[in-house]
Write a protein that holds these residues in place. Structure first.
Motif, mmCIF file in Angstrom:
data_model
loop_
_atom_site.group_PDB
_atom_site.id
_atom_site.type_symbol
_atom_site.label_atom_id
_atom_site.label_comp_id
_atom_site.label_asym_id
_atom_site.label_seq_id
_atom_site.Cartn_x
_atom_site.Cartn_y
_atom_site.Cartn_z
ATOM 1 N N GLU A 65 51.105 12.531 11.361
ATOM 2 C CA GLU A 65 51.734 12.885 12.635
ATOM 3 C C GLU A 65 52.697 11.790 13.093
ATOM 4 O OE1 GLU A 65 50.578 13.629 17.351
ATOM 5 O OE2 GLU A 65 49.087 14.090 15.799
ATOM 6 N N ILE A 89 55.820 11.652 10.790
ATOM 7 C CA ILE A 89 56.786 12.718 11.070
ATOM 8 C C ILE A 89 57.528 12.445 12.374
ATOM 9 C CG2 ILE A 89 56.994 15.165 11.695
ATOM 10 C CD1 ILE A 89 54.704 15.706 9.673
ATOM 11 N N ALA A 135 61.526 11.850 12.569
ATOM 12 C CA ALA A 135 62.245 12.985 13.153
ATOM 13 C C ALA A 135 63.422 12.477 13.972
ATOM 14 C CB ALA A 135 61.306 13.808 14.032
ATOM 15 N N SER A 178 53.751 19.534 4.498
ATOM 16 C CA SER A 178 54.120 20.799 5.141
ATOM 17 C C SER A 178 53.036 21.287 6.090
ATOM 18 C CB SER A 178 54.399 21.869 4.077
ATOM 19 O OG SER A 178 55.542 21.528 3.322
ATOM 20 N N HIS A 182 51.005 19.418 7.895
ATOM 21 C CA HIS A 182 51.102 18.649 9.133
ATOM 22 C C HIS A 182 52.373 19.002 9.896
ATOM 23 C CE1 HIS A 182 47.705 15.758 8.942
ATOM 24 N NE2 HIS A 182 47.735 16.088 7.656
ATOM 25 N N LYS A 183 53.441 19.231 9.184
ATOM 26 C CA LYS A 183 54.696 19.633 9.822
ATOM 27 C C LYS A 183 54.508 20.938 10.602
ATOM 28 C CE LYS A 183 59.219 21.421 8.435
ATOM 29 N NZ LYS A 183 60.159 21.605 7.307
ATOM 30 N N LYS A 184 53.814 21.900 10.000
ATOM 31 C CA LYS A 184 53.569 23.175 10.650
ATOM 32 C C LYS A 184 52.625 23.013 11.836
ATOM 33 C CE LYS A 184 52.087 27.927 9.677
ATOM 34 N NZ LYS A 184 51.585 28.866 8.617
ATOM 35 N N HIS A 238 56.972 20.947 13.960
ATOM 36 C CA HIS A 238 58.210 20.205 13.722
ATOM 37 C C HIS A 238 58.984 20.918 12.613
ATOM 38 C CE1 HIS A 238 58.711 16.392 15.958
ATOM 39 N NE2 HIS A 238 57.398 16.468 16.141
ATOM 40 N N GLU A 239 59.393 22.128 12.876
ATOM 41 C CA GLU A 239 60.056 22.932 11.850
ATOM 42 C C GLU A 239 61.403 22.356 11.441
ATOM 43 O OE1 GLU A 239 58.499 25.282 10.292
ATOM 44 O OE2 GLU A 239 56.763 25.007 11.597
ATOM 45 N N PHE A 268 61.970 19.227 10.920
ATOM 46 C CA PHE A 268 61.779 18.016 10.122
ATOM 47 C C PHE A 268 61.927 18.378 8.643
ATOM 48 C CE2 PHE A 268 59.081 15.164 7.631
ATOM 49 C CZ PHE A 268 59.557 13.929 8.041
ATOM 50 N N TYR A 312 62.668 17.228 4.457
ATOM 51 C CA TYR A 312 62.439 16.133 3.518
ATOM 52 C C TYR A 312 63.022 16.485 2.149
ATOM 53 C CZ TYR A 312 58.374 18.997 2.150
ATOM 54 O OH TYR A 312 57.550 20.023 1.756
#
Length: 365
Positions: free
Chosen positions: A32, A35, A39, A59, A61-63, A67-68, A70, A72
């Motif tokens: 977290e 990201i 970001a 992905s 953790h991103k979801k 944080h769509e 973000f 990589y």
């Protein structure tokens, strides 16, 4: 010094600093804060980040954080890292059961898998510095990884016993004589030799990493009131004071031992470049009280650079989008600053006659 984010843009002519990142416990707040830190577009101007993890884990953790935006870049090795992009090296491809907020065996396994891959890249000079996200010692310590944490592993791999745990927040620097050991073992672990060795490592780091040519170091006592002349313990008289005197004989500007409570209560640390505490909580409680969201854990005394946030896995808030990323961001700032400062120190202290001889030999060839 932890740089101000406004002053950290990489000059166009400079080679980008490659910062390797280990993911920490996959069930904690490590990913977290990673990201959230990157970001921010300005962070990608400061350095080129390389995370050792998995696209599936990242992905997830991103979801969870929603944080769509973000993005990589997946690469095979740090050498392929793209500037101004967040880069990911996939070090495992299997599905991993992520249980946010829970201490699980797999959380420890994949934390160490990431950490060891990042250390290997650091060892091979594929990254310029390492920033580690938090692990939990309960699920990482094992026969396969018999270490109390990051610091002891790094010391064995890189430091040869010279590593010293240092907490940094601007001008406040607190180093530890003993680290992650039980309180019942502290007194027996503290020796004159250990204190002197830690002081030497601390002085070396303050010079090459922080450009402090003649650092003044305060040494804390072990007992209440620094022993009160032997009334509440003899470690100050028999061990700590002789160690301080031995350090002075070797040209180190060491002072003490000071009673820890009065030392911090009277803000005496402001008169020194660093403080050497005898045990973990003696140094970290006042440090975290003053700089919990901003502090950085730096493993000084190594030929390589490693920093980390000064907090743990924070399972209680994992997955709730409540973690403050400032300490992790400052760990990245400090790592970048240390790369530059150490490079400048090496250039400034290089033997000019040796350098001339090497250049002459290169011309003859």
């Amino acid at each position: 010094m932890i740089p101000n984010p406004q002053n950290t843009t990489q000059a166009p002519s400079q080679k980008p600093i490659i910062i390797g990142i280990s993911q920490g416990d996959i069930n904690g707040i490590g990913l977290e804060v990673i990201i959230k830190t990157f970001a921010e577009p300005a962070m990608l101007e400061l350095c080129t980040p390389v995370l050792f993890s998995s696209g599936k884990t990242l992905s997830y953790h991103k979801k969870t954080l929603q944080h769509e935006n973000f993005n990589y870049n997946t690469i095979q090795s740090p050498e392929n890292a793209m500037p101004r992009k967040f880069n990911l090296v996939n070090i495992y491809s299997e599905e991993v059961n992520i249980e946010l907020g829970r201490l699980t065996a797999s959380g420890g396994v994949y934390a160490i898998k990431s950490f060891e891959a990042a250390c290997e890249a650091l060892y091979k000079n594929k990254i310029d510095a390492l920033v580690t996200a938090p692990i939990h010692k309960n699920n990482t310590n094992s026969e396969a990884f018999p270490y109390a944490g990051h610091t002891s592993y790094l010391d064995e791999k890189f430091g040869k016993g010279n590593a010293i745990m240092m907490l940094v927040a601007g001008d406040l620097k607190v180093a530890l004589c003993t680290e992650h050991i039980p309180i019942s073992s502290v007194a027996a672990t503290i020796t004159q030799e250990r204190i002197l060795k830690k002081l030497k490592s601390l002085v070396s780091s303050l010079k090459q990493d922080f450009s402090i040519n003649k650092p003044r170091i305060a040494v804390l006592g072990l007992n209440p009131h620094a022993g009160d002349s032997g009334t509440i313990g003899e470690e100050e008289q028999k061990i700590i004071t002789p160690a301080v005197n031995a350090a002075i004989q070797e040209g180190i500007l060491a002072y003490g031992p000071y009673p820890a409570d009065g030392f911090f209560g009277a803000l005496m640390f402001k008169k020194f470049d660093a403080v050497l505490a005898m045990y973990h909580d003696q140094g970290l409680i006042p440090f975290k009280y003053m700089a919990f969201d901003a502090g950085v854990n730096y493993t000084a005394g190594l030929p390589v650079i490693r920093t980390s946030p000064d907090h743990g896995t924070a399972f209680d808030i994992a997955g709730k989008n409540q973690a403050n990323e400032q300490s992790f961001r400052n760990a990245v700032y400090l790592a970048c600053d240390l790369v530059r400062t150490r490079k400048n120190y090496k250039q400034a202290t290089a033997n000019p006659l040796k350098a001339m001889a090497v250049n002459a030999n290169q011309r003859d060839e």
